[in-house]
Design a protein around this motif. Structure first.
Motif, PDB file in Angstrom:
ATOM      1  N   SER A   1      95.947  38.583  65.575  1.00 15.55           N
ATOM      2  CA  SER A   1      96.196  40.133  65.430  1.00 15.55           C
ATOM      3  C   SER A   1      97.211  40.093  64.379  1.00 15.55           C
ATOM      4  CB  SER A   1      96.943  40.972  66.550  1.00 15.55           C
ATOM      5  OG  SER A   1      97.824  40.339  67.059  1.00 15.55           O
ATOM      6  N   ILE A   2      97.605  41.363  63.789  1.00 21.56           N
ATOM      7  CA  ILE A   2      98.423  41.543  62.479  1.00 21.56           C
ATOM      8  C   ILE A   2      99.350  42.826  62.984  1.00 21.56           C
ATOM      9  CG2 ILE A   2      97.555  40.422  60.706  1.00 21.56           C
ATOM     10  CD1 ILE A   2      96.547  42.967  59.636  1.00 21.56           C
ATOM     11  N   MET A   3     100.534  43.032  62.891  1.00 23.90           N
ATOM     12  CA  MET A   3     101.273  44.166  63.092  1.00 23.90           C
ATOM     13  C   MET A   3     101.430  44.961  62.256  1.00 23.90           C
ATOM     14  SD  MET A   3     102.131  43.926  66.310  1.00 23.90           S
ATOM     15  CE  MET A   3     103.474  45.137  66.685  1.00 23.90           C
ATOM     16  N   LEU A   4     100.886  46.061  62.188  1.00 28.26           N
ATOM     17  CA  LEU A   4     100.643  47.096  61.201  1.00 28.26           C
ATOM     18  C   LEU A   4     101.980  48.101  61.264  1.00 28.26           C
ATOM     19  CD1 LEU A   4      97.042  48.109  61.037  1.00 28.26           C
ATOM     20  CD2 LEU A   4      98.042  46.435  59.611  1.00 28.26           C
ATOM     21  N   PRO A   5     102.710  48.213  60.060  1.00 26.24           N
ATOM     22  CA  PRO A   5     103.916  49.091  60.240  1.00 26.24           C
ATOM     23  C   PRO A   5     103.403  50.456  60.689  1.00 26.24           C
ATOM     24  CG  PRO A   5     103.822  47.883  58.187  1.00 26.24           C
ATOM     25  CD  PRO A   5     102.701  47.687  58.783  1.00 26.24           C
ATOM     26  N   ARG A   6     103.861  51.092  61.705  1.00 22.87           N
ATOM     27  CA  ARG A   6     104.008  52.300  62.225  1.00 22.87           C
ATOM     28  C   ARG A   6     102.836  52.597  63.219  1.00 22.87           C
ATOM     29  NH1 ARG A   6     104.926  57.168  58.081  1.00 22.87           N
ATOM     30  NH2 ARG A   6     107.019  56.444  57.402  1.00 22.87           N
ATOM     31  N   LEU A   7     101.746  51.522  63.197  1.00 24.84           N
ATOM     32  CA  LEU A   7     100.614  51.465  64.053  1.00 24.84           C
ATOM     33  C   LEU A   7     100.519  50.672  65.163  1.00 24.84           C
ATOM     34  CD1 LEU A   7      97.733  52.128  61.392  1.00 24.84           C
ATOM     35  CD2 LEU A   7      98.873  53.753  62.875  1.00 24.84           C
ATOM     36  N   GLY A   8     101.239  49.341  64.863  1.00 23.18           N
ATOM     37  CA  GLY A   8     101.146  48.291  65.983  1.00 23.18           C
ATOM     38  C   GLY A   8     100.047  47.276  65.771  1.00 23.18           C
ATOM     39  N   ALA A   9      99.684  46.666  66.869  1.00 17.68           N
ATOM     40  CA  ALA A   9      98.872  45.346  66.554  1.00 17.68           C
ATOM     41  C   ALA A   9      97.342  46.047  66.239  1.00 17.68           C
ATOM     42  CB  ALA A   9      98.885  44.540  67.857  1.00 17.68           C
ATOM     43  N   LEU A  10      96.800  45.213  65.298  1.00 18.20           N
ATOM     44  CA  LEU A  10      95.519  45.273  64.810  1.00 18.20           C
ATOM     45  C   LEU A  10      94.698  43.890  65.042  1.00 18.20           C
ATOM     46  CD1 LEU A  10      92.907  47.016  63.716  1.00 18.20           C
ATOM     47  CD2 LEU A  10      93.829  46.275  61.504  1.00 18.20           C
ATOM     48  N   SER A  11      93.838  43.884  65.794  1.00 16.73           N
ATOM     49  CA  SER A  11      93.134  42.626  65.947  1.00 16.73           C
ATOM     50  C   SER A  11      92.282  42.084  64.753  1.00 16.73           C
ATOM     51  CB  SER A  11      91.978  42.377  67.237  1.00 16.73           C
ATOM     52  OG  SER A  11      91.521  41.304  67.190  1.00 16.73           O
ATOM     53  N   ILE A  12      92.295  41.093  63.964  1.00 17.46           N
ATOM     54  CA  ILE A  12      91.649  40.624  62.832  1.00 17.46           C
ATOM     55  C   ILE A  12      90.790  39.592  63.132  1.00 17.46           C
ATOM     56  CG2 ILE A  12      93.034  42.055  61.237  1.00 17.46           C
ATOM     57  CD1 ILE A  12      94.019  39.063  60.297  1.00 17.46           C
ATOM     58  N   ALA A  13      90.646  39.193  64.485  1.00 17.76           N
ATOM     59  CA  ALA A  13      90.156  37.877  64.815  1.00 17.76           C
ATOM     60  C   ALA A  13      88.793  37.733  64.415  1.00 17.76           C
ATOM     61  CB  ALA A  13      90.402  37.537  66.303  1.00 17.76           C
ATOM     62  N   GLY A  14      88.068  36.833  63.735  1.00 21.59           N
ATOM     63  CA  GLY A  14      86.669  36.894  63.415  1.00 21.59           C
ATOM     64  C   GLY A  14      86.208  37.771  62.306  1.00 21.59           C
ATOM     65  N   ILE A  15      87.086  38.556  61.518  1.00 25.75           N
ATOM     66  CA  ILE A  15      86.852  39.325  60.482  1.00 25.75           C
ATOM     67  C   ILE A  15      86.980  38.696  59.163  1.00 25.75           C
ATOM     68  CG2 ILE A  15      87.531  41.480  59.341  1.00 25.75           C
ATOM     69  CD1 ILE A  15      88.427  42.542  61.739  1.00 25.75           C
ATOM     70  N   PRO A  16      85.928  38.416  58.445  1.00 26.04           N
ATOM     71  CA  PRO A  16      85.736  37.773  57.358  1.00 26.04           C
ATOM     72  C   PRO A  16      86.985  38.190  56.204  1.00 26.04           C
ATOM     73  CG  PRO A  16      83.824  38.189  57.660  1.00 26.04           C
ATOM     74  CD  PRO A  16      84.552  38.871  58.772  1.00 26.04           C
ATOM     75  N   ALA A  17      87.884  37.391  55.403  1.00 23.14           N
ATOM     76  CA  ALA A  17      88.880  37.958  54.749  1.00 23.14           C
ATOM     77  C   ALA A  17      88.595  39.284  53.857  1.00 23.14           C
ATOM     78  CB  ALA A  17      89.496  36.962  53.920  1.00 23.14           C
ATOM     79  N   PRO A  18      87.283  39.211  53.206  1.00 23.16           N
ATOM     80  CA  PRO A  18      86.828  40.245  52.144  1.00 23.16           C
ATOM     81  C   PRO A  18      86.902  41.712  53.052  1.00 23.16           C
ATOM     82  CG  PRO A  18      85.717  38.522  51.845  1.00 23.16           C
ATOM     83  CD  PRO A  18      86.393  37.807  53.056  1.00 23.16           C
TER      84      PRO A  18
END
Length: 134
Positions: free
Chosen positions: A46-63
């Motif tokens: 996951s990544i921590m988005l400013p003002r939103l919190g955690a967003l899971s990006i596991a398995g999502i292709p970079a593009p």
């Protein structure tokens, strides 16, 4: 007819692969520059988005990351104008001027990584270069 990458034994291009823990994502949100940041991919994907919190990006292709981040920010901003730049963690070691860990865009080449490390030293050789990938 072309065989899919997995069936043909060829790996997909690195820029199409999901980001790994330790990689980074550069966020540029044009409507609110206070939201712009470089965030690290956590061990859980996951990544921590400013003002939103955690967003899971596991398995999502970079593009496809841009779409995921835009959808997340759509609840906060209207219209959403977001630029997402996936950055891969690259270690450059050996006979270069500045061995270090660098964060490079997914379309970067081995030559780009060596250039970021200040180039090959006088005692180093440009051939062979050993490339290792996790």
């Amino acid at each position: 007819m072309t065989a899919p990458a997995a069936a043909s034994g060829q790996a997909p291009p690195a820029k199409a692969l999901p980001l790994q823990p330790g990689d980074r994502v550069l966020l540029k949100i044009w409507a609110d520059s206070s939201l712009a940041d470089s965030v690290i991919v956590a061990d859980n994907g996951s990544i921590m988005l400013p003002r939103l919190g955690a967003l899971s990006i596991a398995g999502i292709p970079a593009p496809a990351l841009g779409d995921s981040v835009r959808k997340a920010y759509a609840t906060l901003l209207n219209p959403v104008s977001v630029e997402v730049v996936p950055l891969r963690r690259v270690s450059v070691v050996g006979d270069v001027h500045t061995p270090n860990i660098f964060y490079l865009e997914t379309r970067s080449t081995v030559g780009d990584a060596i250039a970021r490390a200040g180039g090959v030293t006088d005692i180093g050789r440009e051939n062979p270069i050993i490339l290792m990938r996790d």
